[in-house]
Scaffold this motif. Sequence first.
Motif, PDB file in Angstrom:
ATOM      1  N   MET A   2       7.741  -8.405 -28.368  1.00 43.56           N
ATOM      2  CA  MET A   2       8.457  -9.415 -27.677  1.00 43.56           C
ATOM      3  C   MET A   2       9.535  -8.316 -26.789  1.00 43.56           C
ATOM      4  N   ALA A   3       9.536  -8.788 -25.532  1.00 42.27           N
ATOM      5  CA  ALA A   3      10.358  -8.142 -24.428  1.00 42.27           C
ATOM      6  C   ALA A   3      11.440  -9.226 -23.964  1.00 42.27           C
ATOM      7  N   ILE A   4      12.849  -8.483 -23.757  1.00 39.12           N
ATOM      8  CA  ILE A   4      13.755  -9.512 -23.349  1.00 39.12           C
ATOM      9  C   ILE A   4      14.225  -9.310 -21.934  1.00 39.12           C
ATOM     10  N   THR A   5      13.794 -10.264 -21.074  1.00 46.11           N
ATOM     11  CA  THR A   5      14.205 -10.163 -19.562  1.00 46.11           C
ATOM     12  C   THR A   5      15.496 -10.173 -19.051  1.00 46.11           C
ATOM     13  N   GLY A   6      16.635 -10.248 -19.906  1.00 35.95           N
ATOM     14  CA  GLY A   6      17.849 -10.426 -19.532  1.00 35.95           C
ATOM     15  C   GLY A   6      18.778  -9.334 -20.212  1.00 35.95           C
ATOM     16  N   ASP A   7      20.065  -9.769 -20.767  1.00 35.89           N
ATOM     17  CA  ASP A   7      20.776  -8.740 -21.338  1.00 35.89           C
ATOM     18  C   ASP A   7      20.930  -8.896 -23.020  1.00 35.89           C
ATOM     19  N   GLY A   8      20.131  -9.744 -23.467  1.00 38.97           N
ATOM     20  CA  GLY A   8      20.265  -9.874 -24.715  1.00 38.97           C
ATOM     21  C   GLY A   8      19.581  -8.806 -25.690  1.00 38.97           C
ATOM     22  N   PHE A   9      19.988  -8.717 -27.056  1.00 38.90           N
ATOM     23  CA  PHE A   9      19.491  -7.971 -28.041  1.00 38.90           C
ATOM     24  C   PHE A   9      18.960  -8.683 -29.270  1.00 38.90           C
TER      25      PHE A   9
END
Length: 269
Positions: free
Chosen positions: A82-89
């Motif tokens: 999974m990759a995150i497109t925003g600033d999340g962790f």
Amino acid sequence: MSFYTSLNGLKNAQSSLGTIAHNIANSETYGFKRGRTEFAEIVAGSALSNPRTIQGIGSSVEAITQNFSLGPIEQTGSALDMAITGDGFFTMRGENGGTLYTRAGSFTINESGGIVDNDGNRLQAYAVDANGEPTSNALQDVQIPVTNAAGAEYAGVTVGSDGVIRASYADGSNEPVGMVALATFMAPNGLKPVGSSNWESTGFSGAASYGEPGNGQYGALLSGSLERSNVDIAEELVGLITAQRNFQANAKAIDTATQISQTVMNLRT
């Protein structure tokens, strides 16, 4: 004085070289964020000093800051990548009970049905109802049942852009088992790196704020993809040359100061 000033310069250049070398070494590490060495001028003077004659005495390493810009997205085809497109962790519970945060979304299913990273840290999620809606703000380990209520065996898993994890079973049914929880920080540069592309929160970063994927700054999830390192090799090589020249210049300054001192000591009255 010039000896110590140039010696500080050598140490600073060495720190810069070390940071750049670390960046280059992790150019293929998923979820890695590059560092940058920042320096600060040192001056010496008292309240009685003439401000026009205050002399600088070198520089010091002020900070090694982390750059949390988004890295390139690589498609892998694995549902639990999974990759995150925003600033999340991603939030994980470590073996010792501590909380870890990461951008490296490479997860697998362990023998008990938990979703874990390569070190066995458990992915944290919200509990959901039959429609995939969160039922609580509390975080918990993701657990995929081996069989569903009808006794059908587990067949596969999918993760939506909204973070809902759905398990499929041999009878054709799909059941939501959790929603991936994402964390953000007021000051991510204050996070403490602990290795394996993981961070821990500190007083400098502030406490984590949790939210759902696809909501505001947290960003959506891209299943079947991983975020690569945000290191730019060309940029790092240029920085490496600059740091090397800095080191050489400070070494030359020490050599010059040595020659001047030797000349003074050789003076004859």
